[in-house]
Enzyme design. Sequence first.
Site, short mmCIF file in Angstrom:
data_model
loop_
_atom_site.label_atom_id
_atom_site.label_comp_id
_atom_site.label_asym_id
_atom_site.label_seq_id
_atom_site.Cartn_x
_atom_site.Cartn_y
_atom_site.Cartn_z
N PHE A 111 0.82 -1.22 0.00
CA PHE A 111 0.00 0.00 0.00
C PHE A 111 0.85 1.26 0.00
O PHE A 111 0.38 2.34 -0.39
CB PHE A 111 -0.96 -0.01 1.19
CG PHE A 111 -0.35 0.37 2.51
CD1 PHE A 111 -0.49 1.67 3.00
CD2 PHE A 111 0.35 -0.55 3.28
CE1 PHE A 111 0.06 2.03 4.22
CE2 PHE A 111 0.90 -0.19 4.50
CZ PHE A 111 0.75 1.10 4.97
N LYS A 112 2.11 1.15 0.42
CA LYS A 112 2.96 2.34 0.45
C LYS A 112 3.14 2.96 -0.94
O LYS A 112 3.46 4.15 -1.06
CB LYS A 112 4.34 1.99 1.03
CG LYS A 112 4.31 1.22 2.36
CD LYS A 112 3.84 2.07 3.50
CE LYS A 112 3.76 1.29 4.81
NZ LYS A 112 5.04 1.02 5.43
N ASP A 113 2.94 2.16 -1.99
CA ASP A 113 3.07 2.69 -3.36
C ASP A 113 2.09 3.82 -3.63
O ASP A 113 2.38 4.72 -4.43
CB ASP A 113 2.87 1.58 -4.39
CG ASP A 113 4.03 0.61 -4.46
OD1 ASP A 113 5.18 1.06 -4.32
OD2 ASP A 113 3.79 -0.60 -4.67
#
Length: 466
Positions: A111-113
Amino acid sequence: MNYISTRGQAPVLSFEDAVLAGLATDGGLYVPETLPQFSREEIASWSGLSYQELAFKVMSPFMAGEVPDDTLRELIDKAYSTFRHDAIAPLIQSGHNEFILELFQGPTLAFKDFALQFLGHLLDYVLKKRNQRVAIMGATSGDTGSAAIEGCRHSDNVDIFILHPYQRVSEVQRRQMTTVLEDNVFNIALKGNFDDCQNMVKASFSDQSFLPEGRQLVAVNSINWARIMAQIVYYFYAGLALGAPHRPVAFSVPTGNFGDIFAGYLASRMGLPIDQLVIGTNANDILHRCISANDHSLHQLVHSLSPSMDIMVSSNFERMLFDLYDRDGAALAALMADFKKTGNLQLSETALASARKLFTSYRLDDESMVAVIHDMWQKNGYLLDPHTAIGVAAARHTRRRLDIPMVCLATAHPAKFPEAVRKAGYQQDPPLPHHMADLFEREERYSVQPNEIASVQQYMAEHIRR
């Protein structure tokens, strides 16, 4: 729009300056002076927008024209062009009125993307406009590092240094970082845990005298406001897909540093009708203990099968506390100083009651988490990563209303955590996507450093490009 520190003593900054500053000079975190408010009618009008179009609607008020609209649309389009699924954040039904929001469709499978692909392009724009070079320093418990490196590897104006705890991230997570061999990328394996990495980053931001003249540090951890801002979008995206604003929604979030779920809290304050936010934790359960028993005390950090959540001090919780204490910077500064001194923090009765109106929490150990992965695979043929499994279990154990859609955030691809998946009875390591199929054959490059700030800062000073 202006940005203020949670501790009330740092200068008020513009959006661009807040993004470059990261940690405030008084040790606090930057937050908007006011939050954008969206009416029920305005949110309803967004139904059917693409993820990119919705991102523009949600994020543009935070910039108040500092980034021109055409430029912002271009940055958003670039950020999400590398995602493998056209929906960007697809929803998968996993049970009765229960859904998985797949946030692992980006280039590094986490999810950091969502935030760091955008932040990388935003930094490129701001730094080129200012003709400025910076050094990024970040700590990662597994996923932030690879996403930050992927977002910034092509930037001429950035040298990026990422600290990860030595031998305490999965092999896939490590290789995603250490096989990027660009001249501006430096990986540091610190002989300590994630909190040691994070504390070293915070200390370095407080005293940047070790840097060459004319350089400053920029944060890519979720202390950077732009990361939180970008994550608000997928709460609106999922909510709209499930009938908001005409019906409420609920979200369950596996979280260690509180940034991901704080974005959901902000979405609710901006107008999205969120009935419940569920905090899922592993054995490192300070957030669960705080919400359930008003026990926000430091315990020994435990190494788990969900390593991205092996965090004891949740940086972004301070942003939440700022609101719970009526945005009183002096009161919060005193509270955080006492926490630093004693290792214990208790919320006032008013603050705790306010938090419990929206938040519930749940703790899951490794054995129970593995059972959730096994159960979901056997019943649905759907493979969860260990963090998402914690979120699913937390949702099912604390859910308030079955008639309200519950969205469980899938924060990483299961291929990043083969050990947990194998323990759940899956017969082989889950395959990596095609673009990463040769990951274990790629050359690695990283530096193992002692848990000493002087050694790390010397390494950085020697490797920053002149």
